[in-house]
Write an enzyme that holds these catalytic residues in place. Structure first.
Site, PDB file in Angstrom:
ATOM      1  N   HIS A 267     -28.715  -1.326  -4.986  1.00 56.93           N
ATOM      2  CA  HIS A 267     -29.748  -0.277  -4.993  1.00 56.93           C
ATOM      3  C   HIS A 267     -31.087  -0.912  -5.381  1.00 56.93           C
ATOM      4  O   HIS A 267     -31.573  -1.770  -4.665  1.00 56.93           O
ATOM      5  CB  HIS A 267     -29.308   0.832  -5.948  1.00 56.93           C
ATOM      6  CG  HIS A 267     -30.109   2.092  -5.927  1.00 56.93           C
ATOM      7  ND1 HIS A 267     -31.023   2.398  -4.964  1.00 56.93           N
ATOM      8  CD2 HIS A 267     -30.119   3.131  -6.788  1.00 56.93           C
ATOM      9  CE1 HIS A 267     -31.555   3.593  -5.234  1.00 56.93           C
ATOM     10  NE2 HIS A 267     -31.030   4.055  -6.326  1.00 56.93           N
ATOM     11  N   HIS A 306     -29.255  -0.079   5.223  1.00 59.29           N
ATOM     12  CA  HIS A 306     -29.558   1.143   4.481  1.00 59.29           C
ATOM     13  C   HIS A 306     -28.572   2.223   4.904  1.00 59.29           C
ATOM     14  O   HIS A 306     -28.183   2.306   6.057  1.00 59.29           O
ATOM     15  CB  HIS A 306     -30.992   1.617   4.793  1.00 59.29           C
ATOM     16  CG  HIS A 306     -31.541   2.553   3.778  1.00 59.29           C
ATOM     17  ND1 HIS A 306     -31.225   3.884   3.768  1.00 59.29           N
ATOM     18  CD2 HIS A 306     -32.333   2.339   2.709  1.00 59.29           C
ATOM     19  CE1 HIS A 306     -31.839   4.462   2.755  1.00 59.29           C
ATOM     20  NE2 HIS A 306     -32.507   3.551   2.084  1.00 59.29           N
ATOM     21  N   ASP A 362     -36.794  -3.086  -0.032  1.00 57.61           N
ATOM     22  CA  ASP A 362     -36.709  -4.188  -1.009  1.00 57.61           C
ATOM     23  C   ASP A 362     -36.953  -5.555  -0.398  1.00 57.61           C
ATOM     24  O   ASP A 362     -37.070  -6.544  -1.121  1.00 57.61           O
ATOM     25  CB  ASP A 362     -35.322  -4.161  -1.669  1.00 57.61           C
ATOM     26  CG  ASP A 362     -35.168  -2.937  -2.548  1.00 57.61           C
ATOM     27  OD1 ASP A 362     -34.176  -2.202  -2.368  1.00 57.61           O
ATOM     28  OD2 ASP A 362     -36.054  -2.698  -3.378  1.00 57.61           O
TER      29      ASP A 362
HETATM   30  C1  SDX Z   1     -32.366   0.922  -1.775  1.00 57.64           C
HETATM   31  O1  SDX Z   1     -30.376   5.252  -0.731  1.00 57.64           O
HETATM   32  C2  SDX Z   1     -31.610   4.926  -0.792  1.00 57.64           C
HETATM   33  O2  SDX Z   1     -32.453   5.652  -0.333  1.00 57.64           O
HETATM   34  C3  SDX Z   1     -31.870   3.640  -1.503  1.00 57.64           C
HETATM   35  C4  SDX Z   1     -33.320   3.192  -1.454  1.00 57.64           C
HETATM   36  C5  SDX Z   1     -34.202   4.130  -2.226  1.00 57.64           C
HETATM   37  O3  SDX Z   1     -35.406   4.131  -1.951  1.00 57.64           O
HETATM   38  O4  SDX Z   1     -33.695   4.750  -3.180  1.00 57.64           O
HETATM   39  O5  SDX Z   1     -33.780   3.118  -0.114  1.00 57.64           O
HETATM   40  C6  SDX Z   1     -33.494   1.820  -2.097  1.00 57.64           C
HETATM   41  O6  SDX Z   1     -31.417   0.895  -2.512  1.00 57.64           O
HETATM   42  C7  SDX Z   1     -32.427   0.097  -0.518  1.00 57.64           C
HETATM   43  C8  SDX Z   1     -31.111  -0.716  -0.270  1.00 57.64           C
HETATM   44  C9  SDX Z   1     -31.220  -1.991  -1.105  1.00 57.64           C
HETATM   45  N1  SDX Z   1     -29.936  -2.732  -1.070  1.00 57.64           N
HETATM   46  C10 SDX Z   1     -29.800  -3.873  -0.422  1.00 57.64           C
HETATM   47  O7  SDX Z   1     -30.681  -4.394   0.269  1.00 57.64           O
HETATM   48  C11 SDX Z   1     -28.450  -4.563  -0.633  1.00 57.64           C
HETATM   49  C12 SDX Z   1     -27.898  -5.048   0.720  1.00 57.64           C
HETATM   50  N2  SDX Z   1     -27.589  -3.888   1.537  1.00 57.64           N
HETATM   51  C13 SDX Z   1     -26.312  -3.295   1.387  1.00 57.64           C
HETATM   52  O8  SDX Z   1     -25.390  -3.684   0.463  1.00 57.64           O
HETATM   53  C14 SDX Z   1     -26.022  -2.087   2.236  1.00 57.64           C
HETATM   54  O9  SDX Z   1     -26.675  -2.213   3.435  1.00 57.64           O
HETATM   55  C15 SDX Z   1     -26.342  -0.775   1.591  1.00 57.64           C
HETATM   56  C16 SDX Z   1     -25.646  -0.625   0.284  1.00 57.64           C
HETATM   57  C17 SDX Z   1     -27.820  -0.645   1.395  1.00 57.64           C
HETATM   58  C18 SDX Z   1     -25.870   0.345   2.524  1.00 57.64           C
HETATM   59  O10 SDX Z   1     -24.528   0.188   2.664  1.00 57.64           O
HETATM   60  P1  SDX Z   1     -23.647   1.273   3.465  1.00 57.64           P
HETATM   61  O11 SDX Z   1     -24.503   2.233   4.203  1.00 57.64           O
HETATM   62  O12 SDX Z   1     -22.647   1.831   2.517  1.00 57.64           O
HETATM   63  O13 SDX Z   1     -23.013   0.365   4.579  1.00 57.64           O
HETATM   64  P2  SDX Z   1     -21.679  -0.451   4.406  1.00 57.64           P
HETATM   65  O14 SDX Z   1     -21.672  -1.104   3.062  1.00 57.64           O
HETATM   66  O15 SDX Z   1     -20.544   0.446   4.758  1.00 57.64           O
HETATM   67  O16 SDX Z   1     -21.843  -1.610   5.526  1.00 57.64           O
HETATM   68  C19 SDX Z   1     -21.624  -1.289   6.902  1.00 57.64           C
HETATM   69  C20 SDX Z   1     -21.370  -2.644   7.577  1.00 57.64           C
HETATM   70  C21 SDX Z   1     -20.330  -3.505   6.877  1.00 57.64           C
HETATM   71  O17 SDX Z   1     -19.800  -4.396   7.840  1.00 57.64           O
HETATM   72  P3  SDX Z   1     -18.292  -4.111   8.425  1.00 57.64           P
HETATM   73  O18 SDX Z   1     -17.374  -3.955   7.211  1.00 57.64           O
HETATM   74  O19 SDX Z   1     -18.427  -2.834   9.231  1.00 57.64           O
HETATM   75  O20 SDX Z   1     -17.962  -5.323   9.269  1.00 57.64           O
HETATM   76  O21 SDX Z   1     -22.579  -3.430   7.542  1.00 57.64           O
HETATM   77  C22 SDX Z   1     -22.360  -4.603   6.755  1.00 57.64           C
HETATM   78  C23 SDX Z   1     -21.124  -4.342   5.917  1.00 57.64           C
HETATM   79  O22 SDX Z   1     -20.479  -5.560   5.613  1.00 57.64           O
HETATM   80  N3  SDX Z   1     -23.546  -4.774   5.940  1.00 57.64           N
HETATM   81  C24 SDX Z   1     -24.175  -5.932   5.765  1.00 57.64           C
HETATM   82  C25 SDX Z   1     -25.279  -5.610   4.951  1.00 57.64           C
HETATM   83  N4  SDX Z   1     -25.266  -4.296   4.656  1.00 57.64           N
HETATM   84  C26 SDX Z   1     -24.187  -3.787   5.268  1.00 57.64           C
HETATM   85  N5  SDX Z   1     -23.916  -7.178   6.205  1.00 57.64           N
HETATM   86  C27 SDX Z   1     -24.802  -8.144   5.831  1.00 57.64           C
HETATM   87  N6  SDX Z   1     -25.890  -7.918   5.065  1.00 57.64           N
HETATM   88  C28 SDX Z   1     -26.156  -6.669   4.604  1.00 57.64           C
HETATM   89  N7  SDX Z   1     -27.241  -6.461   3.845  1.00 57.64           N
END
Ligand code: SDX
Length: 428
Positions: A267, A306, A362
């Site tokens: 997050h 996201h 971010d």
């Molecule tokens: C913020 O919610 C908000 O509004 C948050 C925010 C706010 O203003 O409050 O916008 C701020 O928190 C932004 C997000 C910051 N976090 C990151 O940058 C961390 C990296 N990103 C993730 O861990 C992820 O993308 C999330 C947590 C942000 C979202 O995850 P989801 O929607 O639950 O998606 P998921 O974990 O189910 O992933 C779906 C697929 C998976 O692959 P498969 O299992 O289908 O093969 O996408 C892949 C994941 O492995 N994946 C990524 C990835 N994010 C998801 N692969 C590589 N790099 C990534 N960053």
């Protein structure tokens, strides 16, 4: 055609008519679906609430597919360009842009609530020298509840407004005090002659000069970054704020929980993790190998992806442009070349395109913060300063929503049942 859903339970052959409102069904309408009359009734199962609306809200609108973000209906791009953080905070809390008189009074009130009780300094001095500032912020925000017991009566509008004013005004003070502790410096106190963002920079960076003069470009950039982080509908930390608030806990305790939720690298902690990732990559030449390792599942590209945006995050676009304004003053942060290359390669790669993984808020913010002199550990703290008005607006909406109740989800129990106790002597 009626706005209803007809559900046929093939276990019993029975059908049910469920109303559709705002393209949703009420989860409670599922409870009538039973096999035996004494069954509890059907639940919906949704880990991480990926497809569950927890509230009706008129604060922030996001269209993840179109990359749209609006606060109270105003596009984030216009607010970041034309408004100020305090004006946006008022908008989020009250639903309308303030009049000049309202804005002047609001600015005066915030300016005159930036001090914290001197005992808070002793509290901060108790932390280890290398305590993470987010850990300090969780603790000090929670500690504020002990100085303002009147905050427990959040149903009184005046009391509620006073606590919201105090929290927005004191977050920068607590953040800067935590930073000064971590470098072994005495705190720099608020300067009421400065703007909200200028005063924050004063409390962060003032040394021996009689009065700190914030660079106007950096103060404006800080203010716009706070605007871009001010709210984001039902994200993890906002849901935490609402959940804690749903038990009628005071807003300081709820905000401490929201800061704790934001601390996580998935997050708000992502901006800190992005910088560490870019530093680990080290050079533009290393980007292709790093992207391949992410595709192999070794780690996630921090700052990418996201839950809601399945297209670009509009905030990331604004922040990317903002970086160049800041670099005019601070000098270019070389990490931006690595970030731009990483974004270019990832957005051409099917792994990321198929999963709709684009840079989020971010991805670029940390590069600006580092150029401005903030240590990476302060990045999520800066996020929290921007987000406190959104947390408070959402907490207030939850408090006043007659449909809301104390948050208490159900579960699907999959564990053991009816086990007899085994005395120690009989255990293997
Ligand atoms: C913020 O919610 C908000 O509004 C948050 C925010 C706010 O203003 O409050 O916008 C701020 O928190 C932004 C997000 C910051 N976090 C990151 O940058 C961390 C990296 N990103 C993730 O861990 C992820 O993308 C999330 C947590 C942000 C979202 O995850 P989801 O929607 O639950 O998606 P998921 O974990 O189910 O992933 C779906 C697929 C998976 O692959 P498969 O299992 O289908 O093969 O996408 C892949 C994941 O492995 N994946 C990524 C990835 N994010 C998801 N692969 C590589 N790099 C990534 N960053």
């Amino acid at each position: 055609m009626a706005d209803t859903l007809t559900i046929t339970d093939n276990r019993t052959g029975r059908t049910y008519e469920v109303d559709i409102t705002d393209d949703t069904i009420s989860a409670m309408d599922l409870r009538q679906i039973k096999v035996a009359d004494d069954d509890f009734g059907m639940l919906s199962y949704d880990p991480g609430f990926k497809n569950t609306a927890s509230t009706r809200s008129d604060i922030t609108y996001i269209d993840g597919a179109a990359g749209i973000l609006e606060y109270r209906g105003y596009p984030i791009e216009q607010l970041a360009e034309q408004s100020s953080f305090l004006e946006v905070a008022w908008l989020l809390m009250h639903g309308e842009l303030p009049s000049q008189d309202e804005y002047d009074q609001w600015t005066y009130d915030i300016t005159h609530h930036t001090f914290v009780h001197e005992n808070m300094k002793d509290f901060i001095d108790g932390f280890h020298h290398d305590a993470h500032p987010m850990g300090m912020l969780v603790s000090t925000v929670g500690a504020l509840s002990t100085f303002y017991p009147d905050a427990k009566d959040a149903t009184d509008p005046e009391t509620r407004h006073l606590q919201m004013t105090r929290l927005i005004a004191k977050f920068p003070t607590l953040a800067a005090f935590a930073y000064r502790h971590s470098i072994g410096w005495r705190p720099s106190y608020p300067d009421n002659e400065l703007s909200f963002a200028g005063n924050f920079l004063n409390m962060m960076w003032k040394t021996t000069e009689l009065r700190y003069e914030p660079d106007p470009v950096l103060a404006k950039a800080m203010d716009r970054l706070f605007i871009l982080h001010a709210d984001h509908e039902q994200n993890c930390s906002t849901t935490t704020m609402r959940t804690i608030g749903s038990s009628d806990a005071d807003p300081y305790s709820a905000a401490a929980g929201a800061v704790a939720a934001l601390y996580g690298p998935k997050h708000g902690g992502a901006n800190e993790a992005v910088l560490r990732m870019l530093e680990e990559i080290g050079s533009v030449d290393e980007v292709p190998d790093y992207v391949q390792r992410a595709k192999d599942g070794e780690f996630r590209l921090m700052g990418f992806g996201h839950r809601v945006y399945k297209n670009f995050d509009p905030r990331a676009a604004v922040i990317k442009d903002l970086a160049h304004e800041v670099f005019e003053v601070t000098g270019k942060n070389p990490l931006i070349d690595i970030a731009v290359e990483l974004e270019k390669i990832a957005l051409e790669d099917d792994y990321f395109v198929d999963r709709k993984l684009y840079p989020n808020v971010d991805f670029y913010s940390g590069i600006i913060y580092q150029a401005m002199g903030f240590p990476t550990s302060m990045f999520p703290v800066l996020f929290a300063i921007g987000r406190i008005p959104g947390w408070l607006a959402q907490w207030q909406e939850n408090l006043l929503d007659p449909e809301q109740a104390i948050a208490r989800p159900r579960q699907v129990y999959v564990g053991e049942r009816n086990r007899d106790f085994v005395p120690m002597s009989a255990r293997s």
